[in-house]
Design a protein around this motif. Structure first.
Motif, short mmCIF file in Angstrom:
data_model
loop_
_atom_site.label_atom_id
_atom_site.label_comp_id
_atom_site.label_asym_id
_atom_site.label_seq_id
_atom_site.Cartn_x
_atom_site.Cartn_y
_atom_site.Cartn_z
N GLU A 40 0.88 -1.36 -0.13
CA GLU A 40 -0.16 -0.05 0.12
C GLU A 40 0.94 1.23 -0.12
O GLU A 40 0.69 2.23 -0.52
CB GLU A 40 -0.90 0.01 1.40
CG GLU A 40 -1.72 1.28 1.18
CD GLU A 40 -2.56 1.44 0.35
OE1 GLU A 40 -3.03 2.87 0.09
OE2 GLU A 40 -3.05 0.64 -0.71
N ARG A 44 1.05 4.27 -2.74
CA ARG A 44 0.82 5.69 -2.38
C ARG A 44 2.14 6.34 -2.95
O ARG A 44 1.75 7.54 -3.51
CB ARG A 44 0.78 5.87 -0.79
CG ARG A 44 -0.65 5.25 -0.26
CD ARG A 44 -0.82 5.38 1.29
NE ARG A 44 -1.83 4.64 1.73
CZ ARG A 44 -2.10 4.72 3.09
NH1 ARG A 44 -1.43 5.44 3.92
NH2 ARG A 44 -3.34 4.08 3.50
N ASN A 72 1.70 16.89 -1.93
CA ASN A 72 0.52 16.13 -2.72
C ASN A 72 -0.27 17.00 -3.03
O ASN A 72 -0.54 18.01 -2.30
CB ASN A 72 0.28 15.00 -1.85
CG ASN A 72 -0.66 14.03 -2.82
OD1 ASN A 72 -0.44 14.20 -4.25
ND2 ASN A 72 -0.82 12.95 -2.34
#
Length: 191
Positions: A40, A44, A72
């Motif tokens: 995961e 990301r 981000n």
């Protein structure tokens, strides 16, 4: 301790995962309740780096990672494309040693260079004074507090919003030839 700030690489994912795991289990910087696994975290990482957002690590002399930081998309709507949200996580054994400051300085510089105009930090908990002080020392100001917006470790936590301008901030219209945040488009919007 001497640090090298560099772009994160896929090979850094195990160390990044371990640092984040500790933050999720023991801290309030993240409002996640269960730490994600390496797969995961790699997903990301790619979701941030493939559109071109900066993702940095601080490597210590011995090659271990002292921390990481990234910018981000602040929000997914195209009008927000000039704003980024910053995140920084430090190995618990290295907190208070200037790692966060070094990472954030470089993250700010890189985000400015990419044409972003605002950086927003969402700090988990009003009691997270070290993070608040770090951001203040780097030119962030308190933009607001969302009271009791998260529940973790048996307590209600605030979300502290801090913000700083990047480059010219809102003093000028963004350069139409720069289109940061390729998350929104792989090309400049049409007229």
């Amino acid at each position: 301790m001497s640090l090298t700030i560099r772009d994160a690489e896929p090979s850094d994912i195990p160390a990044i995962t371990a640092i984040y795991r500790h933050a999720v289990i023991h801290g309030t910087a993240s409002f996640e309740l269960e730490p994600p696994d390496e797969a995961e975290m790699e997903h990301r990482f790619r979701a941030i780096t493939e559109p071109g957002y900066p993702y940095l690590v601080a490597a210590a002399d011995d090659g271990s990672l002292a921390g990481y930081a990234y910018a981000n998309a602040y929000r997914a709507r195209p009008a927000y494309r000039w704003s980024v949200e910053s995140s920084v996580y430090i190995d618990p054994k290295r907190q208070g040693a200037g790692v966060g400051r070094a990472l954030m300085r470089d993250l700010i510089d890189r985000s400015e260079g990419l044409g972003f105009r605002q950086m927003i930090a969402v700090i988990g908990g009003s009691a997270h004074k070290a993070s608040i002080r770090l951001h203040e020392s780097l030119g962030f100001y308190l933009a607001g507090t969302l009271r009791d917006s998260g529940f973790k470790h048996g307590q209600w936590l605030d979300s502290v919003l801090m913000q700083r301008s990047l480059g010219n901030g809102a003093e000028t219209t963004p350069d139409p030839d720069l289109y940061p945040g390729t998350l929104y488009s792989s090309a400049k919007p049409s007229a």
